[in-house]
Write a protein that holds these residues in place. Structure first.
Motif, PDB file in Angstrom:
ATOM      1  N   LEU A 150      47.173  39.347  41.105  1.00 42.93           N
ATOM      2  CA  LEU A 150      47.127  39.722  39.560  1.00 42.93           C
ATOM      3  C   LEU A 150      46.178  38.536  38.805  1.00 42.93           C
ATOM      4  N   SER A 151      46.477  37.231  39.177  1.00 44.99           N
ATOM      5  CA  SER A 151      45.674  36.299  38.407  1.00 44.99           C
ATOM      6  C   SER A 151      43.894  36.217  38.913  1.00 44.99           C
ATOM      7  N   GLY A 152      43.958  36.719  40.246  1.00 46.51           N
ATOM      8  CA  GLY A 152      42.763  36.837  40.770  1.00 46.51           C
ATOM      9  C   GLY A 152      41.919  37.820  40.150  1.00 46.51           C
ATOM     10  N   ALA A 153      42.551  39.190  39.896  1.00 50.27           N
ATOM     11  CA  ALA A 153      41.825  39.973  39.117  1.00 50.27           C
ATOM     12  C   ALA A 153      41.557  39.664  37.961  1.00 50.27           C
ATOM     13  N   GLY A 154      42.388  39.083  37.314  1.00 54.60           N
ATOM     14  CA  GLY A 154      42.475  38.491  35.955  1.00 54.60           C
ATOM     15  C   GLY A 154      40.979  37.609  35.746  1.00 54.60           C
ATOM     16  N   PHE A 155      40.973  36.751  36.686  1.00 51.81           N
ATOM     17  CA  PHE A 155      39.812  35.749  36.660  1.00 51.81           C
ATOM     18  C   PHE A 155      38.399  36.660  36.830  1.00 51.81           C
ATOM     19  N   ILE A 156      38.617  37.589  37.769  1.00 54.24           N
ATOM     20  CA  ILE A 156      37.229  38.432  37.821  1.00 54.24           C
ATOM     21  C   ILE A 156      36.809  39.006  36.575  1.00 54.24           C
ATOM     22  N   LEU A 157      37.808  39.683  36.257  1.00 52.34           N
ATOM     23  CA  LEU A 157      37.478  40.586  34.805  1.00 52.34           C
ATOM     24  C   LEU A 157      37.202  39.593  33.617  1.00 52.34           C
ATOM     25  N   ALA A 158      37.789  38.212  33.529  1.00 53.28           N
ATOM     26  CA  ALA A 158      37.440  37.337  32.621  1.00 53.28           C
ATOM     27  C   ALA A 158      35.892  37.010  32.790  1.00 53.28           C
ATOM     28  N   LEU A 159      35.554  36.667  33.971  1.00 52.89           N
ATOM     29  CA  LEU A 159      34.111  36.082  34.420  1.00 52.89           C
ATOM     30  C   LEU A 159      33.206  37.260  34.106  1.00 52.89           C
ATOM     31  N   LEU A 160      33.557  38.453  34.485  1.00 55.11           N
ATOM     32  CA  LEU A 160      32.583  39.816  34.084  1.00 55.11           C
ATOM     33  C   LEU A 160      32.574  39.775  32.834  1.00 55.11           C
ATOM     34  N   GLY A 161      33.496  39.588  31.818  1.00 58.12           N
ATOM     35  CA  GLY A 161      33.502  39.725  30.443  1.00 58.12           C
ATOM     36  C   GLY A 161      32.659  38.711  29.784  1.00 58.12           C
ATOM     37  N   ILE A 162      32.717  37.635  30.266  1.00 57.94           N
ATOM     38  CA  ILE A 162      31.812  36.426  29.796  1.00 57.94           C
ATOM     39  C   ILE A 162      30.491  36.743  30.166  1.00 57.94           C
ATOM     40  N   ALA A 163      30.098  37.268  31.407  1.00 58.32           N
ATOM     41  CA  ALA A 163      28.960  37.383  31.776  1.00 58.32           C
ATOM     42  C   ALA A 163      28.194  38.645  31.053  1.00 58.32           C
ATOM     43  N   THR A 164      29.008  39.658  30.767  1.00 61.55           N
ATOM     44  CA  THR A 164      28.440  40.795  30.024  1.00 61.55           C
ATOM     45  C   THR A 164      28.162  40.614  28.611  1.00 61.55           C
ATOM     46  N   TYR A 165      29.023  39.882  27.930  1.00 57.70           N
ATOM     47  CA  TYR A 165      28.832  39.364  26.690  1.00 57.70           C
ATOM     48  C   TYR A 165      27.745  38.516  26.527  1.00 57.70           C
ATOM     49  N   ALA A 166      27.395  37.459  27.537  1.00 56.72           N
ATOM     50  CA  ALA A 166      26.094  36.693  27.480  1.00 56.72           C
ATOM     51  C   ALA A 166      24.924  37.438  27.667  1.00 56.72           C
ATOM     52  N   TRP A 167      25.028  38.425  28.451  1.00 58.07           N
ATOM     53  CA  TRP A 167      23.978  39.278  29.048  1.00 58.07           C
ATOM     54  C   TRP A 167      23.399  40.320  27.869  1.00 58.07           C
ATOM     55  N   PHE A 168      24.511  41.023  27.250  1.00 56.94           N
ATOM     56  CA  PHE A 168      24.137  42.107  26.340  1.00 56.94           C
ATOM     57  C   PHE A 168      24.288  41.654  24.840  1.00 56.94           C
ATOM     58  N   GLY A 169      25.105  40.592  24.505  1.00 53.57           N
ATOM     59  CA  GLY A 169      25.497  40.275  23.262  1.00 53.57           C
ATOM     60  C   GLY A 169      24.392  39.355  22.715  1.00 53.57           C
ATOM     61  N   LEU A 170      24.149  38.458  23.624  1.00 53.33           N
ATOM     62  CA  LEU A 170      23.269  37.179  23.188  1.00 53.33           C
ATOM     63  C   LEU A 170      21.786  37.446  23.554  1.00 53.33           C
ATOM     64  N   GLN A 171      20.975  36.250  23.257  1.00 53.01           N
ATOM     65  CA  GLN A 171      19.586  36.401  23.637  1.00 53.01           C
ATOM     66  C   GLN A 171      19.577  36.257  25.119  1.00 53.01           C
ATOM     67  N   GLN A 172      18.447  36.836  25.515  1.00 50.67           N
ATOM     68  CA  GLN A 172      18.242  37.014  27.112  1.00 50.67           C
ATOM     69  C   GLN A 172      18.123  35.762  27.657  1.00 50.67           C
ATOM     70  N   VAL A 173      17.595  34.594  26.989  1.00 51.80           N
ATOM     71  CA  VAL A 173      17.560  33.340  27.581  1.00 51.80           C
ATOM     72  C   VAL A 173      18.860  32.754  28.050  1.00 51.80           C
ATOM     73  N   VAL A 174      19.907  33.198  27.047  1.00 54.04           N
ATOM     74  CA  VAL A 174      21.312  32.739  27.101  1.00 54.04           C
ATOM     75  C   VAL A 174      22.003  33.259  28.151  1.00 54.04           C
ATOM     76  N   GLY A 175      21.660  34.763  28.412  1.00 55.57           N
ATOM     77  CA  GLY A 175      22.339  35.567  29.524  1.00 55.57           C
ATOM     78  C   GLY A 175      21.654  35.104  30.800  1.00 55.57           C
ATOM     79  N   ILE A 176      20.414  34.864  31.088  1.00 56.80           N
ATOM     80  CA  ILE A 176      20.092  34.448  32.157  1.00 56.80           C
ATOM     81  C   ILE A 176      20.551  33.055  32.582  1.00 56.80           C
ATOM     82  N   PHE A 177      20.676  32.076  31.716  1.00 57.43           N
ATOM     83  CA  PHE A 177      21.240  30.782  31.816  1.00 57.43           C
ATOM     84  C   PHE A 177      22.661  30.851  32.158  1.00 57.43           C
ATOM     85  N   THR A 178      23.596  31.728  31.404  1.00 57.74           N
ATOM     86  CA  THR A 178      24.915  32.106  31.687  1.00 57.74           C
ATOM     87  C   THR A 178      25.012  32.694  33.382  1.00 57.74           C
ATOM     88  N   MET A 179      24.141  33.573  33.577  1.00 55.96           N
ATOM     89  CA  MET A 179      24.385  34.011  34.966  1.00 55.96           C
ATOM     90  C   MET A 179      23.954  33.084  36.076  1.00 55.96           C
TER      91      MET A 179
END
Length: 195
Positions: A150-179
Motif C-alpha cells: 500500500l505504501s508503494g502504491a501511495g508513493f507511485i501516486l504521489a510521484l505521479l501527482g507531483i509530475a502531473t502538477y509540474a507538467w500541466f500546472g506550471l511552465q513547460q520548463v519547470v515540467g521538463i526539469f521536474t521530469m
C-alpha cells in the motif's frame, strides 16, 4: 515488531505529506487557474489516492503493532540470579521474560481474537482462534507486506501527482526539469538496488 511500528510511523508521516500536497494544489491560484480541468482532476486524483493508500497502511500498521500483539503479565518476582559453570546466566525456559526495575516479568502472548471471545462470552470449551500460531507471526508478516504494498502504491501516486502538477500546472520548463529530476531519482534508486 519493531519494523511494523517504524513503518506505521513513516506511513502516518507520508499521509500528512500527501494531505499537504493535496491542500497546496487545491487552493485556487494562478497556477491552478491556468491548468485545464482534466489535468487538475488528475492531480487531485493522484494525491487523494496516495493519501488513501498511506492512511490505510498506517491504520493497518497501527492495528498490527498495537492491537494484534499484546502481552499479559503472568508473574512478577525478583528471581535469584542463576549462573552456569561459565558464569553466564542460565535460561529458565519460560515463555517470555523481561526485567523491569529489578523485577523479572513473565509474559504470555494474548491471542488476537481473545477479546472477541471474552466479549461474546463464548463457552470455554469452544476456542475462537486465528489461523496463525501464537504469537501470530504469519499474520504479522502478511500485515507487513500489505503495508509495504500500500505504501508503494501511495508513493507511485504521489510521484505521479507531483509530475502531473509540474507538467500541466506550471511552465513547460519547470515540467521538463521536474521530469528530468524524477527520472534521475528513479534511475538512482534502481541502480542502488541492482548494484
Amino acid at each position: 515488531m519493531q519494523r511494523l511500528q517504524t513503518l506505521t510511523l513513516i506511513t502516518t508521516f507520508l499521509a500528512s505529506i500527501d494531505g499537504e500536497l493535496f491542500t497546496l494544489t487545491s487552493i485556487p491560484s494562478q497556477v491552478t487557474l491556468n491548468a485545464s480541468k482534466e489535468s487538475a482532476e488528475l492531480v487531485y486524483a493522484c494525491f487523494t489516492g496516495a493519501l488513501v493508500f498511506h492512511v490505510c497502511s498506517a491504520i493497518l500498521g497501527y492495528t498490527a503493532s498495537f492491537v494484534l500483539i499484546r502481552y499479559q503479565i503472568v508473574d512478577a518476582e525478583t528471581p535469584p540470579v542463576e549462573t552456569d559453570e561459565l558464569g553466564k546466566r542460565s535460561n529458565t525456559g519460560l515463555p517470555r521474560q523481561e526485567s523491569i526495575h529489578g523485577k523479572q516479568l513473565v509474559l504470555r502472548a494474548v491471542p488476537p481474537l481473545y477479546v472477541i471471545q471474552s466479549l461474546l462470552q463464548i463457552p470455554s470449551g469452544f476456542r475462537l482462534q486465528s489461523r496463525t500460531s501464537s504469537p501470530p507471526l504469519d499474520l504479522l508478516t502478511r500485515c507487513y507486506f500489505t503495508i509495504l504494498t500500500l505504501s508503494g502504491a501511495g508513493f507511485i501516486l504521489a510521484l505521479l501527482g507531483i509530475a502531473t502538477y509540474a507538467w500541466f500546472g506550471l511552465q513547460q520548463v519547470v515540467g521538463i526539469f521536474t521530469m528530468a529530476c524524477l527520472g534521475a531519482s528513479l534511475l538512482s534508486c534502481v541502480l542502488a538496488v541492482v548494484y
